[in-house]
Every structure is written in structure tokens, then in C-alpha cells.
Design an enzyme around this catalytic site. Structure first.
Site, PDB file in Angstrom:
ATOM      1  N   PHE A 135     140.841  59.923 104.073  1.00 30.43           N
ATOM      2  CA  PHE A 135     140.907  60.007 102.608  1.00 30.43           C
ATOM      3  C   PHE A 135     142.245  60.542 102.113  1.00 30.43           C
ATOM      4  O   PHE A 135     142.616  60.338 100.966  1.00 30.43           O
ATOM      5  CB  PHE A 135     139.773  60.919 102.088  1.00 30.43           C
ATOM      6  N   GLU A 146     135.795  55.946 102.666  1.00 35.78           N
ATOM      7  CA  GLU A 146     134.807  55.632 101.624  1.00 35.78           C
ATOM      8  C   GLU A 146     134.952  56.561 100.422  1.00 35.78           C
ATOM      9  O   GLU A 146     134.330  56.361  99.390  1.00 35.78           O
ATOM     10  CB  GLU A 146     133.378  55.698 102.203  1.00 35.78           C
ATOM     11  N   SER A 150     139.912  62.696 111.612  1.00 32.81           N
ATOM     12  CA  SER A 150     139.688  63.976 112.280  1.00 32.81           C
ATOM     13  C   SER A 150     139.561  63.786 113.797  1.00 32.81           C
ATOM     14  O   SER A 150     139.219  62.698 114.276  1.00 32.81           O
ATOM     15  CB  SER A 150     138.422  64.623 111.716  1.00 32.81           C
ATOM     16  N   CYS A 204     147.964  66.054 107.192  1.00 30.78           N
ATOM     17  CA  CYS A 204     147.954  66.328 108.634  1.00 30.78           C
ATOM     18  C   CYS A 204     149.266  66.943 109.080  1.00 30.78           C
ATOM     19  O   CYS A 204     149.376  67.445 110.179  1.00 30.78           O
ATOM     20  CB  CYS A 204     147.688  65.051 109.413  1.00 30.78           C
ATOM     21  N   GLU A 243     141.428  73.408 112.269  1.00 28.35           N
ATOM     22  CA  GLU A 243     142.127  72.811 111.133  1.00 28.35           C
ATOM     23  C   GLU A 243     141.266  73.049 109.890  1.00 28.35           C
ATOM     24  O   GLU A 243     140.128  72.594 109.826  1.00 28.35           O
ATOM     25  CB  GLU A 243     142.277  71.301 111.363  1.00 28.35           C
TER      26      GLU A 243
HETATM   27  P1  NAD Z   1     137.331  61.561 108.992  1.00 28.38           P
HETATM   28  O1  NAD Z   1     137.477  61.627 110.468  1.00 28.38           O
HETATM   29  O2  NAD Z   1     136.141  62.180 108.376  1.00 28.38           O
HETATM   30  O3  NAD Z   1     137.325  60.024 108.515  1.00 28.38           O
HETATM   31  C1  NAD Z   1     138.302  59.116 108.936  1.00 28.38           C
HETATM   32  C2  NAD Z   1     137.700  57.723 108.970  1.00 28.38           C
HETATM   33  O4  NAD Z   1     136.661  57.688 109.949  1.00 28.38           O
HETATM   34  C3  NAD Z   1     137.085  57.287 107.645  1.00 28.38           C
HETATM   35  O5  NAD Z   1     137.400  55.940 107.406  1.00 28.38           O
HETATM   36  C4  NAD Z   1     135.588  57.473 107.878  1.00 28.38           C
HETATM   37  O6  NAD Z   1     134.809  56.553 107.156  1.00 28.38           O
HETATM   38  C5  NAD Z   1     135.451  57.212 109.364  1.00 28.38           C
HETATM   39  N1  NAD Z   1     134.328  57.955 109.950  1.00 28.38           N
HETATM   40  C6  NAD Z   1     133.869  59.183 109.567  1.00 28.38           C
HETATM   41  N2  NAD Z   1     132.812  59.537 110.336  1.00 28.38           N
HETATM   42  C7  NAD Z   1     132.622  58.545 111.220  1.00 28.38           C
HETATM   43  C8  NAD Z   1     131.681  58.338 112.289  1.00 28.38           C
HETATM   44  N3  NAD Z   1     130.750  59.231 112.590  1.00 28.38           N
HETATM   45  N4  NAD Z   1     131.786  57.190 113.004  1.00 28.38           N
HETATM   46  C9  NAD Z   1     132.731  56.279 112.715  1.00 28.38           C
HETATM   47  N5  NAD Z   1     133.622  56.415 111.715  1.00 28.38           N
HETATM   48  C10 NAD Z   1     133.580  57.529 110.981  1.00 28.38           C
HETATM   49  O7  NAD Z   1     138.689  62.153 108.370  1.00 28.38           O
HETATM   50  P2  NAD Z   1     138.995  62.481 106.850  1.00 28.38           P
HETATM   51  O8  NAD Z   1     138.247  63.706 106.451  1.00 28.38           O
HETATM   52  O9  NAD Z   1     138.886  61.268 106.012  1.00 28.38           O
HETATM   53  O10 NAD Z   1     140.565  62.837 106.959  1.00 28.38           O
HETATM   54  C11 NAD Z   1     141.050  64.104 107.287  1.00 28.38           C
HETATM   55  C12 NAD Z   1     141.446  64.187 108.748  1.00 28.38           C
HETATM   56  O11 NAD Z   1     142.407  63.182 109.060  1.00 28.38           O
HETATM   57  C13 NAD Z   1     142.131  65.502 109.094  1.00 28.38           C
HETATM   58  O12 NAD Z   1     141.639  65.943 110.321  1.00 28.38           O
HETATM   59  C14 NAD Z   1     143.593  65.131 109.205  1.00 28.38           C
HETATM   60  O13 NAD Z   1     144.374  65.968 110.033  1.00 28.38           O
HETATM   61  C15 NAD Z   1     143.490  63.762 109.778  1.00 28.38           C
HETATM   62  N6  NAD Z   1     144.714  63.006 109.561  1.00 28.38           N
HETATM   63  C16 NAD Z   1     145.520  62.825 110.631  1.00 28.38           C
HETATM   64  C17 NAD Z   1     146.708  62.149 110.480  1.00 28.38           C
HETATM   65  C18 NAD Z   1     147.617  61.936 111.646  1.00 28.38           C
HETATM   66  O14 NAD Z   1     148.479  61.097 111.544  1.00 28.38           O
HETATM   67  N7  NAD Z   1     147.458  62.642 112.740  1.00 28.38           N
HETATM   68  C19 NAD Z   1     147.074  61.646 109.217  1.00 28.38           C
HETATM   69  C20 NAD Z   1     146.214  61.844 108.144  1.00 28.38           C
HETATM   70  C21 NAD Z   1     145.016  62.532 108.332  1.00 28.38           C
END
Ligand code: NAD
Length: 501
Positions: free
Chosen positions: A150, A177, A227, A282, A384
């Protein structure tokens, strides 16, 4: 009536048919402003078959022709920046200049992709043996999928699909989403730029959509950003089903402050990198490690008033420096961490928990928080938090600071603030971190370099965009050719060195 967001399949917006919808709230007001359709297995399969149909023609399109579409796309993005930024900020909550900066970073990847004819050039060796030449090509991998978080709803998808598509692949994006509108609109602009239908599809959804993509044998490569808990699962599942996977994950980025650092510059850097976008980056700095008690005392003395003075407001206020966090759940999670930090004995120098903005009482706002005397066994240090919470961990010497950085489970970014070239060089050499800054707090690589962390911040071998992106989204093929012009050497039974005839 609340607006229903659509998928973007085969060059057009398509209404969701699964009957499952997720409310999206405006983070500044807490009001429901839209609903995201959560795709069914059948809808995901429909997107995959469109991508498959488009693949053959697109992968055979000359790279220079593909580049023409990218040039148009870049112009459309620039011309529509004023429309795109508020779409992003409304659902995400970040300030308008920050949203514009994010889209600008995405545009840079499109500009990188405009150079695809050059980037796909292979290598050629003449006469590797008599009348034998050898050359390499990079060919597309096929249908690729991107699953994105997001916090950068425009930029992170654009770290992936411009490179994948320029390489001749087709792409299915599954954005977060929580704020997908801007990604759908950008896909529409790409189509307007001349991208053939089906080359880029956007399917909204949750776990069901992601699992369908991971299990489908027609998907060759998966890029994930999100994440660590989810990324680790996606990497394991995707690899188990034979796909190429890169999963860029969570972070805990340290800034080492040496006693010789320019503290005014350091404090400016910390305010932007710790609290910009409400810490939901991130590459945000979430831990500061001043070397020596005096450095720590001087730093806190200058930093604390700046944290208290942060202008926290909705994106509609042009003076806003920091907006709300994404959801009420995130707000509660961050507050729980702050409570735990206090219970564990850290000193909460600036407490933003009780911030209430008049007229925005239901918004997900939190004031900037600053902890001092954090220790490495505390959860606020280990995990984090992904919010506007900065921890100061005091150390007496540089070696201890480097050890902290290297022993942390995450390895996305780190920075050192110093005037000492020796210390800076030693730091950049020895830290086990993917992206390192010297007097640069958020060392996010430009589009023609590559973005990625180490340790549990990245699963897989390739970083995103730059040449690493080209490598991830292509397969190498090596040809060895002989045009004998009358030479006949007879049957050969022995394996030979390359240069032997
Ligand atoms: P998230 O892991 O909750 O969601 C990321 C994606 O995974 C979304 O599209 C979501 O719909 C999907 N998802 C969530 N739960 C799932 C499941 N159980 N099974 C399959 N798919 C699933 O992450 P978020 O809260 O949207 O974003 C924040 C995180 O992203 C932080 O940890 C941040 O550090 C990380 N991030 C990392 C980078 C990087 O380049 N390392 C860049 C941006 C964000």
C-alpha cells in the site's frame, strides 16, 4: 453510493463479479470512500488468459517499437501528474508533494525502459573456434505477476512492469487492496499510450488472487514487494511451483551519527527520513545510533523540538509535512508498539499518541514519536513498526554500531552521517546492507541502478529495476554457430577447450 473500483483487463476497466468487496477509508477522515473488488479465481484466470493471448505478438514486437509506446507513456504520465497525485493521496494519505515525488520516481523507471533496444543488446564473440561464432540474447520469460504494497501504490508497481513489459513480457499487477485506484488509472494511461490490450492487466484482490497467480503454471515470474511474513511465504510457494521469484520485504534502517557529523544537516535528514510519509516507507530511518553520549545529547536536544513542531495534516492542506497512517488497524498496531516501548523502559521523549486534529477526529493521525535509550532487546528495536516512530539507541563506539547494523535481521538500507572519509568508507565496505547512504538518509537508487536489500529484506537473487530488473525479467540464451565454408573435420568424440579446433 460509494465508488466501486474496477479491474483493468484486456485494455479496459472491468467491474468485479466475485461479490466480495473491501471498504477503503479516507485515512484523513475515516470515511468509507470506495470499495475494492476482491477477484475470484475465475477472474484471475480471465486476466491470465488475456496476458497469454497478448504474449506472442508483444514478445515479437521489435524493442524499438516497444520503446515508442514507452515514450508516449512517459509524456502522458507527466501531463497527468496533477490528476494522479490527488487520486493517490486520497486513498493513501500522504502529502501531495510526496505523491508527486513518488510518481516522478515511477516515471524515471519508464524513462529507463525507453532505452530497451540498448538494454537488450547481447554479446557476440567471433571465432571462438575456427569458423565458430558465439552470441547471447536476452529473451522474455513470459507472463509475469507483480504483487505490491500500500505504501507506494504508484511507484512500486512501476519498479516492476515497465521493465518486464519493455523486455517483451506481459504482466498482471495485483496492487494493494487498500489504495489501488492510482494503479488502475496509470494502467489506463499506458493503454492510451498505445500498449496493446492484454499486455498489462490489473486485477484487484487479496490472498485468493495472489494464491491463484502463484499456483498457475502459465505465470513464469513473480515480483513481490511487501511485509517479510508474506514475502517469505510467497517466495517459498512461488519457487515450489517452478517460478522465478523476487520478494522485497520489510526493513529496519539504521542511521549512524558520528561525533564529527554536521548535526543540523543530520537533524534535517532525520526529520524527512523518519517522519516523511508518516514513517510508512521501507527506506525510512527508524533507528538512530549516535556515537558517544555527547553526540546523543546534542542530537536529541535539536531533534525533539523539530519532532514536536511537525505539521501534521490531511493532504488537502498545502502546509502538511506528514499525513495520517493508512488504516485504523495500523494506528492501533503502532500505538501498541509505543506502549510496549514505554513498558520496556525506553524513554519516550516525544509522545504523539494523543494527537487529535480538529475536524478530523476519526482520521488515522498520530503525532511524531521519539524514543531515547532504546536497547537492542526491545521489540520496538527488533520489529518494523512502519509508523512515525524513531528510536535512538546510544552506543559508545563505532564498532558496536556496525555490529548492531549487521546483526539486525533486516538489511534494506543504512546510512552514516560523518565528515570522516575513512569511517564512511569502512562503513560502506563492511555493512551487510543492500543500499547504503553516506550523508544521504534514504539512499534509494535511481532507476538505472537497482533497488533491493539483503538478509530478510529480500528473498531471491535479483534486485528491482536497472540491469538487475532486466536480468530478472529475461532469460539468457547462448548460441554457438558454425558456417563451415567447405571445411570438414570429421566426427569429434572428445570434449574440447573452446578455442581448440
Ligand atoms: P503486505 O505484506 O500486507 O501486503 C503486500 C501485498 O501482499 C498486498 O498486495 C497484499 O494484498 C498481499 N497480501 C497480504 N496478505 C497476503 C496473504 N496472506 N497471502 C497473499 N498475499 C497477501 O504489506 P503492506 O502492509 O501492504 O506494505 C508494507 C510492507 O511492505 C512493509 O513491511 C514495508 O517494509 C514493505 N515494503 C518493502 C519494500 C522494499 O522494497 N523492500 C518497499 C515497500 C514496502
Amino acid at each position: 453510493m460509494v465508488r466501486e473500483i474496477e479491474h483493468f483487463i484486456d485494455g479496459k476497466r472491468v467491474k468485479g463479479t466475485s461479490g466480495r468487496l473491501l471498504d477503503i477509508t479516507n485515512p484523513a477522515t475515516g470515511e468509507v470512500i470506495a470499495q475494492t473488488p476482491l477477484a475470484s479465481v475465475e477472474e484471475v484466470h480471465a486476466a491470465i488468459s488475456c496476458s497469454a493471448k497478448a504474449l506472442c505478438k508483444w514478445s515479437a514486437t521489435p524493442p524499438a517499437k516497444r520503446a515508442e509506446i514507452f515514450f508516449n507513456f512517459r509524456d502522458l504520465l507527466k501531463n497527468n501528474l496533477e490528476e494522479l497525485a490527488p487520486l493517490l493521496s486520497l486513498e493513501h494519505g500522504k502529502t501531495l508533494p510526496d505523491a508527486m515525488g513518488e510518481i516522478g520516481r515511477g516515471i524515471e523507471v519508464v524513462e529507463f525502459a525507453c532505452g530497451i533496444p540498448h538494454l537488450l543488446k547481447g554479446e557476440y564473440s567471433e571465432q571462438v573456434a575456427s569458423n565458430v561464432d558465439s552470441y547471447t540474447l536476452r529473451q522474455p520469460v513470459g507472463i509475469c505477476a507483480g504483487i505490491t504494497p500500500f505504501n507506494f501504490p504508484a511507484m512500486v508497481p512501476m519498479w516492476m512492469y515497465p521493465v518486464a513489459i519493455a523486455c517483451g513480457n506481459t504482466f498482471i499487477l495485483k496492487p494493494s487492496e487498500k489504495d489501488p485506484t492510482v494503479a488502475v488509472r496509470i494502467a489506463e494511461l499506458f493503454s492510451e499510450a498505445g500498449l496493446p490490450d492484454g499486455v498489462l492487466n490489473v486485477i484487484n484482490g487479496d490472498r485468493e488472487a495472489v494464491e491463484t497467480l502463484l499456483e498457475d503454471p502459465d505465470i513464469s515470474a513473480v515480483s513481490f514487494v511487501g511485509s517479510t511474513a508474506i514475502g517469505a511465504q510467497i517466495y517459498t510457494k512461488g519457487c515450489a511451483s517452478g517460478k522465478r521469484v523476487q520478494a522485497l520485504c520489510g526493513a529496519k534502517n539504521h542511521m549512524i551519527v558520528m561525533p564529527d557529523a554536521d548535526l543540523d544537516q543530520t537533524v534535517d535528514a532525520l526529520i524527512g527520513s523518519g517522519y516523511g510519509s508518516a514513517g510508512e516507507r521501507c527506506m525510512a530511518i527508524s533507528v538512530v545510533v549516535p556515537i558517544g553520549e555527547k553526540t546523543a545529547d546534542d542530537l536529541i536536544e535539536r531533534l525533539a523540538p523539530r519532532v514536536r513542531e511537525l505539521k501534521i495534516a490531511p493532504y488537502t492542506d498545502p502546509a502538511a509535512e506528514m499525513g495520517p497512517v493508512i488504516t485504523g488497524e495500523s494506528l492501533d498496531r503502532i500505538k501498541r508498539y509505543i506502549d510496549e516501548g514505554v513498558d520496556a523502559g525506553a524513554e519516550l521523549v516525544v509522545d504523539g499518541r494523543d494527537l487529535k486534529l480538529q475536524g478530523y477526529e476519526q482520521g488515522h493521525f498520530l503525532g511524531g514519536c521519539l524514543f531515547d535509550r532504546v536497547t537492542s532487546d526491545m521489540d520496538i528495536y527488533k520489529d518494523e513498526i512502519f509508523g512515525p516512530v524513531l528510536s535512538v539507541l546510544r552506543t559508545n563506539d563505532y564498532e558496536e554500531a556496525v555490529r548492531l547494523v549487521n546483526e539486525h535481521e533486516y538489511g534494506n538500507g543504512a546510512a552514516i552521517f560523518t565528515r570522516d572519509g575513512d569511517a564512511a568508507r569502512d562503513f560502506t565496505t563492511r555493512v551487510n546492507i543492500g543500499m547504503v547512504g553516506v550523508n544521504v538518509p534514504i539512499p534509494v537508487p535511481v532507476a538505472y541502478h537497482s533497488f533491493g536489500g539483503w538478509k530478510r529484506s529480500l528473498f531471491g537473487d535479483h534486485h528491482l529495476h536497472g540491469m538487475e530488473g532486466i536480468r530478472f525479467f529475461t532469460r539468457l540464451k547462448t548460441m554457438t554457430t558454425r558456417w563451415p565454408s567447405g571445411i570438414r573435420s570429421g566426427a569429434e568424440f572428445n570434449f574440447k577447450r573452446g578455442a581448440d579446433d
